[in-house]
Design a protein around this motif. Structure first.
Motif, short mmCIF file in Angstrom:
data_model
loop_
_atom_site.label_atom_id
_atom_site.label_comp_id
_atom_site.label_asym_id
_atom_site.label_seq_id
_atom_site.Cartn_x
_atom_site.Cartn_y
_atom_site.Cartn_z
N ALA A 732 0.11 -12.88 4.43
CA ALA A 732 -1.09 -12.09 4.19
C ALA A 732 -0.95 -10.69 4.77
O ALA A 732 -0.34 -10.49 5.83
N VAL A 733 -1.53 -9.70 4.08
CA VAL A 733 -1.56 -8.32 4.56
C VAL A 733 -2.76 -8.13 5.48
O VAL A 733 -3.87 -8.58 5.17
N GLN A 734 -2.52 -7.49 6.61
CA GLN A 734 -3.62 -7.19 7.53
C GLN A 734 -4.31 -5.91 7.09
O GLN A 734 -3.68 -4.86 7.00
N PRO A 735 -5.62 -5.98 6.79
CA PRO A 735 -6.34 -4.78 6.30
C PRO A 735 -6.26 -3.64 7.33
O PRO A 735 -6.32 -3.87 8.54
N ALA A 736 -6.12 -2.43 6.82
CA ALA A 736 -6.08 -1.24 7.68
C ALA A 736 -6.27 -0.02 6.78
O ALA A 736 -6.11 -0.10 5.56
N ALA A 737 -6.61 1.10 7.40
CA ALA A 737 -6.77 2.36 6.67
C ALA A 737 -5.90 3.41 7.35
O ALA A 737 -6.16 3.81 8.49
N LEU A 738 -4.84 3.84 6.67
CA LEU A 738 -3.88 4.80 7.23
C LEU A 738 -3.96 6.11 6.45
O LEU A 738 -4.36 6.14 5.28
N SER A 739 -3.57 7.19 7.10
CA SER A 739 -3.55 8.49 6.42
C SER A 739 -2.43 9.35 6.98
O SER A 739 -1.97 9.13 8.10
N GLN A 740 -2.00 10.33 6.18
CA GLN A 740 -0.91 11.21 6.58
C GLN A 740 -1.17 12.60 6.00
O GLN A 740 -1.46 12.73 4.80
N ILE A 741 -1.05 13.62 6.83
CA ILE A 741 -1.20 14.99 6.37
C ILE A 741 0.11 15.47 5.76
O ILE A 741 1.18 15.31 6.37
N THR A 742 0.05 16.06 4.56
CA THR A 742 1.22 16.64 3.90
C THR A 742 0.91 18.12 3.63
O THR A 742 0.32 18.45 2.61
N PRO A 743 1.28 19.01 4.53
CA PRO A 743 0.89 20.42 4.43
C PRO A 743 1.34 21.08 3.13
O PRO A 743 2.41 20.80 2.60
N ASP A 744 0.46 21.97 2.63
CA ASP A 744 0.78 22.82 1.49
C ASP A 744 1.04 22.04 0.21
O ASP A 744 1.79 22.49 -0.65
N LYS A 745 0.42 20.87 0.09
CA LYS A 745 0.52 20.10 -1.14
C LYS A 745 -0.86 20.05 -1.79
O LYS A 745 -1.82 19.55 -1.20
N ALA A 746 -0.94 20.58 -3.01
CA ALA A 746 -2.24 20.69 -3.68
C ALA A 746 -2.77 19.35 -4.15
O ALA A 746 -3.97 19.21 -4.39
N ASN A 747 -1.91 18.38 -4.28
CA ASN A 747 -2.32 17.08 -4.79
C ASN A 747 -2.17 16.03 -3.70
O ASN A 747 -1.29 16.13 -2.84
N ALA A 748 -3.02 15.01 -3.73
CA ALA A 748 -2.96 13.92 -2.76
C ALA A 748 -2.77 12.60 -3.50
O ALA A 748 -2.90 12.54 -4.73
N PHE A 749 -2.49 11.52 -2.73
CA PHE A 749 -2.25 10.22 -3.35
C PHE A 749 -2.92 9.13 -2.52
O PHE A 749 -2.87 9.14 -1.29
N PHE A 750 -3.53 8.18 -3.24
CA PHE A 750 -4.15 7.00 -2.63
C PHE A 750 -3.35 5.77 -3.05
O PHE A 750 -3.00 5.62 -4.22
N PHE A 751 -3.10 4.87 -2.08
CA PHE A 751 -2.41 3.63 -2.39
C PHE A 751 -3.02 2.51 -1.56
O PHE A 751 -3.16 2.63 -0.34
N GLY A 810 3.13 -12.76 -4.27
CA GLY A 810 3.04 -11.59 -5.13
C GLY A 810 2.18 -10.54 -4.44
O GLY A 810 1.86 -10.64 -3.25
N SER A 811 1.81 -9.50 -5.19
CA SER A 811 1.00 -8.43 -4.61
C SER A 811 0.10 -7.81 -5.66
O SER A 811 0.37 -7.87 -6.86
N PHE A 812 -0.99 -7.24 -5.17
CA PHE A 812 -1.92 -6.45 -5.97
C PHE A 812 -1.96 -5.07 -5.36
O PHE A 812 -1.96 -4.92 -4.13
N ALA A 813 -1.97 -4.02 -6.18
CA ALA A 813 -1.99 -2.66 -5.65
C ALA A 813 -2.86 -1.77 -6.52
O ALA A 813 -3.02 -1.99 -7.72
N VAL A 814 -3.42 -0.74 -5.89
CA VAL A 814 -4.23 0.28 -6.56
C VAL A 814 -3.67 1.63 -6.15
O VAL A 814 -3.33 1.84 -4.98
N GLY A 815 -3.57 2.54 -7.10
CA GLY A 815 -3.08 3.87 -6.77
C GLY A 815 -3.75 4.93 -7.62
O GLY A 815 -4.21 4.65 -8.73
N ALA A 816 -3.81 6.17 -7.11
CA ALA A 816 -4.40 7.27 -7.88
C ALA A 816 -4.00 8.60 -7.26
O ALA A 816 -3.84 8.70 -6.03
N ILE A 817 -3.81 9.61 -8.09
CA ILE A 817 -3.63 10.97 -7.60
C ILE A 817 -4.99 11.66 -7.62
O ILE A 817 -5.85 11.34 -8.45
N PHE A 818 -5.18 12.64 -6.72
CA PHE A 818 -6.48 13.31 -6.65
C PHE A 818 -6.34 14.58 -5.82
O PHE A 818 -5.37 14.76 -5.07
#
Length: 922
Positions: A732-751, A810-818
């Motif tokens: 099982a995956v342990q729920p968590a919310a992580l983030s990372q700053i990527t300087p000077d990138k106009a687009n972001a990504f969620f996974f 197996g796994s389930f995943a969600v992703g999006a650019i924004f």
């Protein structure tokens, strides 16, 4: 793990606008060739005007041109409509208007108010692209008369009845802006655009197709509607139907739906702006966050219809091909760059040739630039050789064959030739390429590859400039008159790709050493044939600490043999019209081969030598390490790569060194820097063999002869190390919310991701597959409808599932650019849509339409020979037949809303996921 063939990730769905060889279409060719006599079987209002190599062109009274490209070898049909409008036709303040219209044309029309939904319901692969001279839309689907009738009626309706509204523009603008920001994340793409802009003083080819942000932000609906009404008309369009279809019935449908559209009275004025001859070197410097430097050199050339254009394509290959080009030798082999790339732009008006190189951070950019220029312009003193021209022709011929032999690719590719002025330019270019001489190529090189015609670096004044000729248009009709059509390609059988028929036609067996094979011979367009081979490697103990060695060993197999250098090996593949790819993981290697019937035996011998007699040369190993390091180092700044890397690291439960352990980007870089050729070679010697392999071949071939050759080439090949499958139990995956700053990138990504205790044999798998498809796995999914259509904050996103066929894991995943500023809105939208599905499930209509679309998508996938070969090989490993697919489809069709809702609630939940966001959230 191989995903189910019923899965469709919305992450891969996009209406892409990128750098690609494409062009406009000014069909002023009425006098180019005599009209073909009208056939009695042609519906009233349609005139047969040209017939070339099996392709028939019809003209309607309203000006619409129709191309029918029959090919019954695969049960698929492609409908493509190309409009002769692109960014070249935009005036001051209108940049990006053609591309914005491409987006809005998917918002719906009078008879199709929810167009995306209708496309998804029919399991259609669809897309639209905008380029400098043209815009096109296409749909590919399983060959069904009712779907073809719908597609033709839909394209006719949205030609004149599209809903170009302020409300749609309001939401779609954010999507287009998100796409702009996505493109801005690539330093090489930005550099390429800046070079194009600097190279063109007045011409619109110097402008980005996506447009200026200020123009897109301030466009008015009346202005946009006027642009649409001017260019989206039958006399400015070419409709193509390719693949399996009934000729007469299709013409009748086209006449019925397009015939009622009147010929417009407005006049489209021809463009006339051309740049003067460039009067000196120009230079551009782009400074952005990134790891890998790049250098580019651009030279103005001629239009695609010009007799010399084929020579520019050959020059691009001679200079920029990998591993046979001159730049590869002077830059990559000398360790001055990581990789090189060419681009000869085929455009209606004077185009350009662009050559460039990507470097690693420690390589000297100024030195690479100097070598790049000296190599390109050195052709004047170091003439092209006969061997170089021969290799270039084989390369170009191979590329043409790959397109021409695939109905979908061919239909869409004709948009380029239509954009260049006339679809027959495809064949005229082919003939001119075949007729090229050394004098032709050398003359073009010395004419255009001059310092004053170059855009790369700083401007340096000269006492007396040496200039190339001013680029000029050509008289298209005169060029077309020189074209002599060849013989039409023979038609192939109408193969029905049902599970029953595939099983019936497939010949299964095994070699003396245990290699399992599945052979499905059938006639195909162009006598094409595809091969898929899976080699299973090692076990838990023997693979310990071998991940890097395994990756490099696999990559080295296609870089030369004991008797052929990397360059010679690549050259022979081109001569055989073959495409070979060898890839793999620590525990398996995958070999894919595409070629033709007459070349299969020799191509298979090359595969044998690559696998059994690889060269493992020191220089090639060093070049491989350099290229892989450059790619990994650049990914350290990419939001999408970072987010997925963080998620994979956080969910890893295996110890370092285990074959199942996830190696992070930084770990891969460190291991590559310490890699040794001897270790990679030792891995190949110990682990590779055919006794635990599966092989499938689909297409036009002699099964009896191939069986004998397989026994000769692989029947005695044994791996020294035994194979035992690596188990991957559920954790099982342990729920968590992580983030990372990527300087000077106009687009972001969620996974976001969570693990599933499910295999594809599990009773819940069918419901999970359908539920995911409706939630985020299709173009009409809840997630994509919310974040793109309703909220207008993401260019692309969705969900997918990936399960083992054996382990209950197996796994389930969600992703999006924004855009980073839309982070809260995106996360809210995803959370709400997942919660809404878990609470209410799906409507009866939604469920029925999803089932139909999902099954049609599966039917379409089975009709693609490359995918089918992969499936047959994987089935050999699993001990399955295509009846597994048939049974799964029956289970899906029997599902109720209650079934799907219950299963989704059993496994999914936003708060159950580990989520990662990466971007510049300042």
């Amino acid at each position: 793990m191989t995903p189910s063939r019923l899965q469709l990730s919305a992450l891969s769905f996009s209406i892409a606008v990128a750098f690609m060889s494409a062009g406009p279409a000014v069909m002023a060719v009425e006098s180019a060739a005599p009209a073909v006599a009208k056939s009695a079987n042609v519906p009233a209002g349609l005139s047969l005007v040209h017939e070339v190599e099996g392709i028939k062109e019809y003209l309607m009274p309203n000006g619409l041109r129709v191309l029918l490209v029959p090919d019954a070898s695969k049960p698929t049909t492609t409908v493509n409509i190309t409009y002769r409008v692109g960014s070249r036709h935009e005036n001051y303040g209108e940049t990006g208007m053609a591309h914005l219209l491409e987006h809005l044309m998917f918002k719906g029309s009078k008879a199709h108010p929810r167009l995306w939904e209708e496309l998804a319901q029919r399991g259609v692969n669809f897309n639209g692209t905008t380029w400098l001279d043209r815009t096109n839309y296409y749909e590919t689907f399983a060959a069904k008369p009712e779907t073809l009738a719908w597609a033709i009626a839909m394209e006719a309706d949205r030609m004149v009845n599209s809903r170009i509204s302020g409300a749609d523009l309001k939401t779609e603008f954010s999507v287009v802006r998100n796409e702009m920001e996505k493109n801005e994340n690539s330093p090489t793409s930005v550099l390429m655009q800046r070079v194009l802009s600097a190279a063109h003083q007045w011409h619109n080819y110097g402008k980005d197709t996506i447009g200026a942000r200020s123009d897109v932000e301030n466009v008015s609906i009346p202005h946009l509607q006027a642009f649409w009404r001017k260019y989206y008309q039958p006399d400015n369009a070419v409709l193509i139907v390719a693949g399996a279809f009934d000729h007469q019935a299709t013409l009748k449908l086209i006449s019925q739906h397009f015939g009622k559209i009147p010929k417009p009275t407005r006049v489209i004025e021809p463009t006339y702006t051309l740049d003067p001859a460039q009067d000196g070197e120009r230079d551009v410097v782009v400074r952005r966050t990134g790891e890998s430097p790049s250098v580019i050199a651009l030279y103005h050339t001629m239009p695609a219809a010009h007799p010399d254009y084929a020579a520019t394509e050959a020059l691009a290959v001679i200079l920029g091909d990998s591993p046979n080009g001159r730049l590869y030798k002077t830059l990559v082999e000398s360790k001055k760059a990581a990789e090189v790339f060419p681009w000869a732009a085929n455009l209606e008006e004077p185009g350009f040739m662009l050559l460039g190189a990507n470097l690693r951070s420690e390589q000297n950019l100024d030195e690479a630039k100097k070598i790049l220029i000296e190599t390109i312009e050195g052709v004047a003193q170091d003439p092209v050789t006969a061997d170089e021209l021969k290799r270039a022709k084989a390369n170009l011929e191979n590329n043409l064959a790959q397109v021409f032999n695939d109905p979908e690719k061919f239909a869409v590719s004709l948009s380029d030739s239509i954009g260049n002025g006339d679809w027959r330019l495809f064949f005229l270019y082919r003939d001119r390429m075949r007729a090229l001489t050394l004098d032709d190529v050398q003359r073009v090189a010395t004419t255009w590859l001059k310092p004053s015609n170059r855009t790369t670096g700083r401007f340096i004044p000269e006492a007396q400039a040496v200039r190339a000729p001013a680029p000029a248009k050509v008289v298209l009709a005169e060029q077309i008159n020189t074209f002599k059509p060849g013989v039409a390609m023979a038609q192939a059988e109408n193969f029905v790709s049902t599970p029953d028929n595939i099983d019936k036609r497939t010949q299964n067996g095994a070699l003396s050493n245990g290699l399992k094979y599945a052979l499905l011979p059938k006639t195909t367009r162009g006598n094409t044939v595809v091969l898929n081979m899976e080699i299973n490697l090692g076990d838990e103990s023997s693979l310990q600490g071998k991940a890097n060695d395994a990756s490099l060993a696999c990559a080295m197999l296609s870089r030369g043999t004991e008797t052929l250098s990397h360059r010679q090996f690549s050259e022979q593949l081109d001569q055989l019209k073959a495409k070979l790819q060898i890839s793999g993981t620590v525990s398996a290697a995958t070999i894919t081969l595409e070629t033709t019937r007459e070349n299969l035996a020799r191509a298979l011998e090359l595969v044998r030598d690559a696998l059994r007699k690889p060269a493992f040369g020191e220089a090639e190993f060093t070049q491989l390490i350099t290229a892989q390091l450059a790619q990994l180092e650049e990914s350290r700044k990419d939001p999408q790569a970072i987010a997925i890397d963080m998620a994979r690291k956080a969910t890893n439960t295996w110890p370092a060194g285990d074959a199942r352990y996830y190696r992070s980007i930084e770990e891969k870089i460190a291991q590559l820097k310490a890699a040794k050729l001897a270790d990679a070679k030792a891995f190949w010697q110990a682990f590779y063999g055919a006794n635990h392999a599966q092989l499938a071949i689909v297409g036009d071939f002699d099964a009896t002869a191939i069986k004998a050759q397989l026994q000769r080439d692989f029947g005695d090949w044994q791996a020294k190390q035994p194979f035992t499958r690596l188990t991957k139990p559920f954790v099982a995956v342990q729920p968590a919310a992580l983030s990372q700053i990527t300087p000077d990138k106009a687009n972001a990504f969620f996974f976001g991701t969570l693990n599933l205790p499910v295999s594809d044999r599990h009773p819940d798998y069918a419901a999970l597959t359908l539920g995911n498809y409706l939630l985020g796995g299709s173009a009409n999914s809840r997630i994509l409808e919310r974040i793109r259509q309703k909220d207008g904050i993401s260019y692309g996103g969705g969900s997918f599932i990936d399960v083992s066929p054996i382990d209950e894991a197996g796994s389930f995943a969600v992703g999006a650019i924004f855009a980073p500023q839309n982070r809260a809105k995106l996360e809210t939208g995803l959370r709400e849509e997942i919660a809404r599905v878990l609470k209410d499930g799906f409507s009866t209509a939604e469920l029925a339409e999803g089932k139909k679309s999902l099954i049609q998508q599966a039917q379409l996938n089975r009709s693609q020979d490359a995918g089918l070969a992969q499936t047959l090989a994987y089935n050999l490993y699993l001990g399955r037949t295509m009846q597994f697919d048939a049974t799964l489809e029956k289970k899906i069709m029997a599902l109720t809303n209650a079934d799907v809702k219950a299963v989704l609630n059993k496994y999914l939940g936003y708060d159950k996921m580990l989520t990662v966001v990466a971007g510049d959230f300042k």
